[in-house]
Motif scaffolding. Structure first.
Motif, PDB file in Angstrom:
ATOM      1  N   ALA A 130      -6.367  -5.319  -4.852  1.00  0.00           N
ATOM      2  CA  ALA A 130      -5.393  -5.171  -3.775  1.00  0.00           C
ATOM      3  C   ALA A 130      -5.779  -3.917  -3.000  1.00  0.00           C
ATOM      4  CB  ALA A 130      -3.981  -5.045  -4.326  1.00  0.00           C
ATOM      5  N   LEU A 131      -5.155  -3.729  -1.855  1.00  0.00           N
ATOM      6  CA  LEU A 131      -5.320  -2.499  -1.088  1.00  0.00           C
ATOM      7  C   LEU A 131      -4.005  -1.741  -1.131  1.00  0.00           C
ATOM      8  CD1 LEU A 131      -7.370  -3.576   2.071  1.00  0.00           C
ATOM      9  CD2 LEU A 131      -8.194  -2.806  -0.154  1.00  0.00           C
ATOM     10  N   ALA A 132      -4.093  -0.420  -1.227  1.00  0.00           N
ATOM     11  CA  ALA A 132      -2.885   0.389  -1.362  1.00  0.00           C
ATOM     12  C   ALA A 132      -2.984   1.635  -0.502  1.00  0.00           C
ATOM     13  CB  ALA A 132      -2.656   0.771  -2.819  1.00  0.00           C
ATOM     14  N   ALA A 133      -1.828   2.113  -0.083  1.00  0.00           N
ATOM     15  CA  ALA A 133      -1.729   3.339   0.702  1.00  0.00           C
ATOM     16  C   ALA A 133      -0.560   4.148   0.154  1.00  0.00           C
ATOM     17  CB  ALA A 133      -1.507   3.010   2.180  1.00  0.00           C
ATOM     18  N   SER A 134      -0.514   5.412   0.512  1.00  0.00           N
ATOM     19  CA  SER A 134       0.628   6.225   0.127  1.00  0.00           C
ATOM     20  C   SER A 134       1.859   5.739   0.877  1.00  0.00           C
ATOM     21  CB  SER A 134       0.368   7.699   0.455  1.00  0.00           C
ATOM     22  OG  SER A 134       0.310   7.884   1.867  1.00  0.00           O
ATOM     23  N   ILE A 205      -7.573  -1.100  -5.091  1.00  0.00           N
ATOM     24  CA  ILE A 205      -7.030  -0.750  -6.400  1.00  0.00           C
ATOM     25  C   ILE A 205      -7.098  -1.963  -7.308  1.00  0.00           C
ATOM     26  CG2 ILE A 205      -5.453   1.054  -5.564  1.00  0.00           C
ATOM     27  CD1 ILE A 205      -3.368  -1.520  -6.104  1.00  0.00           C
ATOM     28  N   TYR A 206      -6.951  -1.712  -8.616  1.00  0.00           N
ATOM     29  CA  TYR A 206      -6.700  -2.772  -9.586  1.00  0.00           C
ATOM     30  C   TYR A 206      -5.192  -2.783  -9.831  1.00  0.00           C
ATOM     31  CZ  TYR A 206     -11.667  -1.861 -10.448  1.00  0.00           C
ATOM     32  OH  TYR A 206     -13.012  -1.658 -10.295  1.00  0.00           O
ATOM     33  N   THR A 207      -4.586  -3.957  -9.817  1.00  0.00           N
ATOM     34  CA  THR A 207      -3.125  -4.019  -9.824  1.00  0.00           C
ATOM     35  C   THR A 207      -2.491  -3.547 -11.123  1.00  0.00           C
ATOM     36  OG1 THR A 207      -3.277  -6.365 -10.444  1.00  0.00           O
ATOM     37  CG2 THR A 207      -3.021  -5.854  -8.105  1.00  0.00           C
ATOM     38  N   ILE A 212      -0.919   3.710  -9.727  1.00  0.00           N
ATOM     39  CA  ILE A 212      -0.196   3.123  -8.597  1.00  0.00           C
ATOM     40  C   ILE A 212       1.263   3.557  -8.649  1.00  0.00           C
ATOM     41  CG2 ILE A 212       0.474   0.989  -7.449  1.00  0.00           C
ATOM     42  CD1 ILE A 212      -1.923  -0.354  -8.823  1.00  0.00           C
ATOM     43  N   ALA A 213       1.888   3.370  -9.800  1.00  0.00           N
ATOM     44  CA  ALA A 213       3.277   3.787  -9.966  1.00  0.00           C
ATOM     45  C   ALA A 213       3.394   5.298 -10.051  1.00  0.00           C
ATOM     46  CB  ALA A 213       3.864   3.144 -11.216  1.00  0.00           C
TER      47      ALA A 213
END
Length: 527
Positions: A130-134, A205-207, A212-213
């Motif tokens: 997945a893609l993640a941002a702040s 990221i890897y979910t 992430i949390a």
């Protein structure tokens, strides 16, 4: 009596053979397995779980950890250097087999059979890309889905090297969503730190990553359903269940035992609280409860506190204790062995090549050009190419690669040292009736030796640093710590590998300086 003795001998021999036949299964019951893992936290943990499960089945199991990217670990599996490793269904489908998303299980199994491999033992969770941002970046640019990225062309995107070139990675993602950004590459273990410090805006990221949390990141929804399913499974050599049935029984019993909450919690134990991979695996197999770490949430930062309390905080080891920890002498031995053997082979090859380059000017440029070209080949690419060529991973391909990299300074200095011997000296040797071999051994080589030793010194110091890359194909050495430090974003572990490597390079430099002085002293006294 003469008849009885032979009969007794025959009876004893028969009893011995029968006992040997009965004991043979027991003597050979120790099945041998090599388990691989990739260079990220979850793969380290799962690889250790499989390894310890195999040992519970009475097998002699070795964990070849941190084997670089997918291409490296699959080649290791195909060549028989490892027997099994944890993988993900989408990666098998798209990256390894180059099949379209949603291919039937029959099509996947057929392609794997052609490679001598098999897929099985679903572990019970999925870990996708997945893609993640702040949260701040997501709020500022209105990011909720991957499609929203089209409206934010100026985002600073950095993604892992593997995702940048995967079949199911960025190129296909950019085409599906028509994304205008041009991402740069970054090591996965460093990407979270870069997000937290606002040096980048978005990363892959890897979910099931615990961070992430922990960082309250926003995971963008895949609204075009680009990514395939990434169910965690085992990829193994097809003959493994029959070749090691007892170990396989224990490994197969892992099916369905790890749900996504448990996997995130185990990742948190390693990434957030510094617990060792073997200890995490041992606790899981012993059935010890792991406090739940909440799955990553796309909208709530409250899950950060849940992840932070996933396991009791453990004190990080000091740098000195990390350096001189329990595996220090093993890693030092492995590193010294790689360096010594590689440089030794390079000397045996390089000095004759340098001699030929000095004696035949028309060959010299070609030889020096060739060994110089070897230096331009990326080290990890060369290591990956040598795995199928040599049919194995570990020490052998690492030594071959390191020997090739060490050739240039030895060949060059040998040629330069020999060409610097005065012509008059060479003619004097001929006048004394020496053969070319005698002239080289008794006159040219001794006079060129200080320059040659300087080349060997340069090659050795270079090899000490380059040998850290060998850990990515399971050859050991200080690179093991560097790889783990990168995977965990743990500066202490990374420095625990980098500092001994640098110290060894300085020590070798000092030793060669002493040797060079010893060879200079006779000449100085004579003058």
């Amino acid at each position: 009596m003469n008849v009885i003795r032979p009969l007794r001998f025959a009876a004893h021999a028969l009893a011995f053979l029968m006992a040997g036949a009965l004991l043979s299964p027991a003597l050979h019951a120790a099945e041998q397995l090599a388990i691989g893992s990739k260079r990220f936290t979850e793969s380290y943990i799962l690889g250790e779980v499989i390894t310890q499960a195999a040992r519970q089945g009475g097998a002699t199991a070795e964990h070849r950890q941190g084997l670089g990217n997918t291409a490296v670990v699959v080649e290791a599996l195909k060549t028989g250097s490892i027997d099994v490793y944890p993988e993900y269904l989408g990666t098998v489908e798209r990256e390894i087999l180059k099949l379209p998303t949603g291919s039937s299980r029959e099509a996947i199994d057929q392609k794997l059979r052609e490679m001598g491999l098999a897929l099985g033992v679903p572990l019970g969770f999925a870990n996708g890309y997945a893609l993640a941002a702040s949260a701040e970046v997501a709020r500022k640019h209105g990011l909720k889905t991957l499609g929203d990225l089209r409206n934010a062309p100026d985002l600073r995107i950095a993604i892992s090297q593997e995702f940048l070139g995967r079949e199911d990675g960025w190129p296909g993602l950019a085409r599906r969503y028509q994304l205008p950004q041009r991402p740069t590459s970054i090591d996965h273990g460093l990407s979270y730190q870069a997000l937290a410090s606002q040096r980048i805006d978005l990363t892959d990221i890897y979910t099931t990553d615990a961070r992430i949390a922990d960082l309250g990141l926003v995971t963008l929804q895949d609204d075009a359903n680009y990514f395939p399913r990434y169910d965690a499974v085992l990829l193994y050599r097809a003959d493994l269940p029959t070749r090691a049935p007892q170990a396989w029984q224990k490994i197969a019993a892992l099916q369905g035992r790890i749900d996504v909450t448990r996997m995130i919690a185990m990742n948190a134990q390693a990434e957030l609280h510094g617990q060792a991979f073997p200890a995490i695996a041992a606790d899981f197999l012993a059935g010890k409860a792991t406090p739940a770490a909440a799955p990553a949430s796309a909208s709530s930062s409250a899950s950060s506190a849940s992840a932070a309390s996933a396991t009791p905080a453990q004190a990080r080891p000091s740098l000195s204790s990390a350096i001189f920890g329990g595996d220090f002498w093993r890693l030092t031995r492995d590193h010294l062995w790689l360096v010594a053997v590689s440089v030794g082979i390079a000397v045996l090859i390089g000095i004759p090549l340098g001699t030929l380059a000095a004696a035949r000017a028309w060959l010299g440029q070609g030889i020096l050009g060739f060994v110089g070209l070897l230096q331009t080949v990326p080290s990890l690419a060369l290591l990956a190419a040598l795995i199928p060529l040599l049919g194995r991973i570990g020490t052998v391909p690492a030594i071959v690669a390191l020997s090739l990299y060490a050739l240039l300074p030895i060949v060059r200095n040998t040629a330069v040292g020999l060409m610097q011997v005065p012509k008059g000296t060479q003619q004097a040797a001929v006048a004394l009736g020496m053969t070319p071999a005698q002239s080289w051994r008794l006159v040219l080589l001794p006079l060129a030796l200080p320059v040659i030793i300087a080349g060997v010194k340069t090659a050795t110091v270079m090899t000490v640093g380059t040998a850290t890359i060998a850990a990515f194909i399971g050859a050991g050495g200080y690179g093991e710590r560097i790889a783990q430090g990168l995977a965990l974003n743990d500066g202490t572990t990374l420095l625990a590998g980098a500092i001994p490597s640098a110290g060894l390079a300085v020590l070798i430099q000092v030793v060669f300086e002493v040797v060079e002085r010893m060879f200079r002293q006779p000449g100085a006294a004579a003058s």
